[in-house]
Design a protein around this motif. Sequence first.
Motif, mmCIF file in Angstrom:
data_model
loop_
_atom_site.group_PDB
_atom_site.id
_atom_site.type_symbol
_atom_site.label_atom_id
_atom_site.label_comp_id
_atom_site.label_asym_id
_atom_site.label_seq_id
_atom_site.Cartn_x
_atom_site.Cartn_y
_atom_site.Cartn_z
ATOM 1 N N ASP A 37 0.852 -1.186 0.000
ATOM 2 C CA ASP A 37 0.000 0.000 0.000
ATOM 3 C C ASP A 37 0.887 1.236 0.000
ATOM 4 O O ASP A 37 1.974 1.230 0.580
ATOM 5 C CB ASP A 37 -0.917 0.006 1.224
ATOM 6 C CG ASP A 37 -2.027 -1.020 1.106
ATOM 7 O OD1 ASP A 37 -2.880 -0.860 0.211
ATOM 8 O OD2 ASP A 37 -2.018 -1.997 1.880
ATOM 9 N N GLY A 38 0.402 2.270 -0.647
ATOM 10 C CA GLY A 38 1.155 3.516 -0.702
ATOM 11 C C GLY A 38 0.441 4.544 -1.538
ATOM 12 O O GLY A 38 -0.793 4.592 -1.553
ATOM 13 N N VAL A 39 1.224 5.361 -2.251
ATOM 14 C CA VAL A 39 0.664 6.390 -3.133
ATOM 15 C C VAL A 39 1.397 6.333 -4.471
ATOM 16 O O VAL A 39 2.570 5.978 -4.535
ATOM 17 C CB VAL A 39 0.778 7.804 -2.519
ATOM 18 C CG1 VAL A 39 -0.104 7.936 -1.284
ATOM 19 C CG2 VAL A 39 2.213 8.159 -2.185
ATOM 20 N N ASP A 40 0.680 6.697 -5.525
ATOM 21 C CA ASP A 40 1.312 6.738 -6.845
ATOM 22 C C ASP A 40 2.041 8.063 -7.030
ATOM 23 O O ASP A 40 2.092 8.892 -6.114
ATOM 24 C CB ASP A 40 0.293 6.471 -7.957
ATOM 25 C CG ASP A 40 -0.771 7.567 -8.095
ATOM 26 O OD1 ASP A 40 -0.624 8.671 -7.511
ATOM 27 O OD2 ASP A 40 -1.759 7.329 -8.810
ATOM 28 N N GLY A 41 2.601 8.280 -8.207
ATOM 29 C CA GLY A 41 3.370 9.489 -8.479
ATOM 30 C C GLY A 41 2.578 10.774 -8.333
ATOM 31 O O GLY A 41 3.141 11.841 -8.099
ATOM 32 N N ASP A 64 -0.476 -2.982 -10.056
ATOM 33 C CA ASP A 64 0.744 -2.224 -10.335
ATOM 34 C C ASP A 64 0.744 -1.827 -11.812
ATOM 35 O O ASP A 64 0.872 -2.688 -12.674
ATOM 36 C CB ASP A 64 1.975 -3.069 -10.013
ATOM 37 C CG ASP A 64 3.282 -2.302 -10.125
ATOM 38 O OD1 ASP A 64 3.318 -1.263 -10.816
ATOM 39 O OD2 ASP A 64 4.274 -2.747 -9.525
ATOM 40 N N PRO A 65 0.601 -0.519 -12.131
ATOM 41 C CA PRO A 65 0.544 -0.112 -13.540
ATOM 42 C C PRO A 65 1.843 -0.346 -14.302
ATOM 43 O O PRO A 65 1.842 -0.402 -15.523
ATOM 44 C CB PRO A 65 0.213 1.380 -13.476
ATOM 45 C CG PRO A 65 0.623 1.819 -12.109
ATOM 46 C CD PRO A 65 0.474 0.619 -11.222
ATOM 47 N N ALA A 66 2.962 -0.537 -13.602
ATOM 48 C CA ALA A 66 4.255 -0.732 -14.260
ATOM 49 C C ALA A 66 4.631 -2.205 -14.392
ATOM 50 O O ALA A 66 5.682 -2.519 -14.932
ATOM 51 C CB ALA A 66 5.343 0.013 -13.500
ATOM 52 N N ALA A 67 3.784 -3.111 -13.882
ATOM 53 C CA ALA A 67 4.137 -4.537 -13.921
ATOM 54 C C ALA A 67 2.900 -5.416 -13.940
ATOM 55 O O ALA A 67 1.902 -5.101 -13.299
ATOM 56 C CB ALA A 67 4.993 -4.896 -12.719
ATOM 57 N N ASP A 68 2.981 -6.523 -14.682
ATOM 58 C CA ASP A 68 1.930 -7.532 -14.602
ATOM 59 C C ASP A 68 2.452 -8.846 -14.022
ATOM 60 O O ASP A 68 1.683 -9.713 -13.657
ATOM 61 C CB ASP A 68 1.217 -7.744 -15.936
ATOM 62 C CG ASP A 68 2.153 -7.903 -17.114
ATOM 63 O OD1 ASP A 68 3.264 -8.430 -16.944
ATOM 64 O OD2 ASP A 68 1.754 -7.497 -18.219
ATOM 65 N N ASN A 84 10.411 -6.972 -11.890
ATOM 66 C CA ASN A 84 9.061 -6.674 -12.368
ATOM 67 C C ASN A 84 9.077 -6.675 -13.887
ATOM 68 O O ASN A 84 10.029 -6.182 -14.495
ATOM 69 C CB ASN A 84 8.597 -5.289 -11.898
ATOM 70 C CG ASN A 84 8.177 -5.266 -10.448
ATOM 71 O OD1 ASN A 84 8.152 -6.279 -9.768
ATOM 72 N ND2 ASN A 84 7.844 -4.091 -9.970
ATOM 73 N N LYS A 85 8.009 -7.219 -14.491
ATOM 74 C CA LYS A 85 7.878 -7.222 -15.942
ATOM 75 C C LYS A 85 6.497 -6.732 -16.345
ATOM 76 O O LYS A 85 5.522 -6.947 -15.636
ATOM 77 C CB LYS A 85 8.071 -8.634 -16.509
ATOM 78 C CG LYS A 85 9.467 -9.186 -16.337
ATOM 79 C CD LYS A 85 9.565 -10.585 -16.932
ATOM 80 C CE LYS A 85 10.946 -11.189 -16.723
ATOM 81 N NZ LYS A 85 10.980 -12.582 -17.211
ATOM 82 N N LYS A 86 6.453 -6.086 -17.497
ATOM 83 C CA LYS A 86 5.189 -5.643 -18.102
ATOM 84 C C LYS A 86 5.204 -6.162 -19.530
ATOM 85 O O LYS A 86 6.114 -5.837 -20.298
ATOM 86 C CB LYS A 86 5.086 -4.115 -18.072
ATOM 87 C CG LYS A 86 3.817 -3.549 -18.650
ATOM 88 C CD LYS A 86 2.693 -3.662 -17.660
ATOM 89 C CE LYS A 86 1.476 -2.892 -18.148
ATOM 90 N NZ LYS A 86 0.379 -2.962 -17.222
ATOM 91 N N GLY A 111 15.021 1.053 -12.871
ATOM 92 C CA GLY A 111 14.327 0.616 -14.078
ATOM 93 C C GLY A 111 13.513 1.735 -14.691
ATOM 94 O O GLY A 111 13.922 2.894 -14.666
ATOM 95 N N THR A 112 12.327 1.369 -15.192
ATOM 96 C CA THR A 112 11.457 2.298 -15.904
ATOM 97 C C THR A 112 10.071 2.274 -15.277
ATOM 98 O O THR A 112 9.527 1.191 -15.046
ATOM 99 C CB THR A 112 11.361 1.883 -17.392
ATOM 100 O OG1 THR A 112 12.682 1.710 -17.895
ATOM 101 C CG2 THR A 112 10.641 2.921 -18.208
ATOM 102 N N ASP A 113 9.494 3.463 -15.025
ATOM 103 C CA ASP A 113 8.155 3.503 -14.435
ATOM 104 C C ASP A 113 7.081 3.301 -15.504
ATOM 105 O O ASP A 113 7.389 3.077 -16.685
ATOM 106 C CB ASP A 113 7.937 4.790 -13.636
ATOM 107 C CG ASP A 113 7.872 6.045 -14.492
ATOM 108 O OD1 ASP A 113 7.789 5.959 -15.734
ATOM 109 O OD2 ASP A 113 7.902 7.147 -13.898
ATOM 110 N N ALA A 114 5.801 3.396 -15.105
ATOM 111 C CA ALA A 114 4.682 3.161 -16.021
ATOM 112 C C ALA A 114 4.650 4.154 -17.180
ATOM 113 O O ALA A 114 4.070 3.886 -18.228
ATOM 114 C CB ALA A 114 3.358 3.216 -15.254
ATOM 115 N N ASN A 115 5.310 5.318 -17.018
ATOM 116 C CA ASN A 115 5.343 6.341 -18.068
ATOM 117 C C ASN A 115 6.613 6.263 -18.925
ATOM 118 O O ASN A 115 6.866 7.143 -19.742
ATOM 119 C CB ASN A 115 5.232 7.740 -17.442
ATOM 120 C CG ASN A 115 3.944 7.913 -16.675
ATOM 121 O OD1 ASN A 115 2.880 7.509 -17.146
ATOM 122 N ND2 ASN A 115 4.021 8.477 -15.500
ATOM 123 N N GLY A 116 7.445 5.239 -18.692
ATOM 124 C CA GLY A 116 8.662 5.078 -19.472
ATOM 125 C C GLY A 116 9.840 5.890 -18.970
ATOM 126 O O GLY A 116 10.883 5.945 -19.610
#
Length: 128
Positions: A37-41, A64-68, A84-86, A111-116
Amino acid sequence: MGTWKLNEAKSTLAPGTSKNTMVVYAVAGDEVQVTVDGVDGAGKPAHNEWKGKFDGKDYPVTGDPAADTRSYKKSGARTLKLTNKKGGKITITGSVVVSADGKSRTVTVSGTDANGKKVSSMAVYDKQ
């Protein structure tokens, strides 16, 4: 295992990235459940869950928007390696190291976040 709370004063988090404020590791049969649990960007509440084994294999992660998928693999008595992989592509790699006294753990990722965007952080958690 147990509940871990983020110690922001001891952590180095990239600005504008997600922040995991509470992480719970629990035994779930012959697997481990990790609830984050936490907060996003943007500062909105975030929650993700992973259930699997610490065997280096990919298991689904939800929320997790940056990983499936996420994998954990033991690397010594007090260290886990994580990936983590997407869509089959690695987005984040890192390590989780529990202190010798078991009262804190340090999570270092890059690594790289959900926005690249390239990200790296070092988060310290205190056992609750």
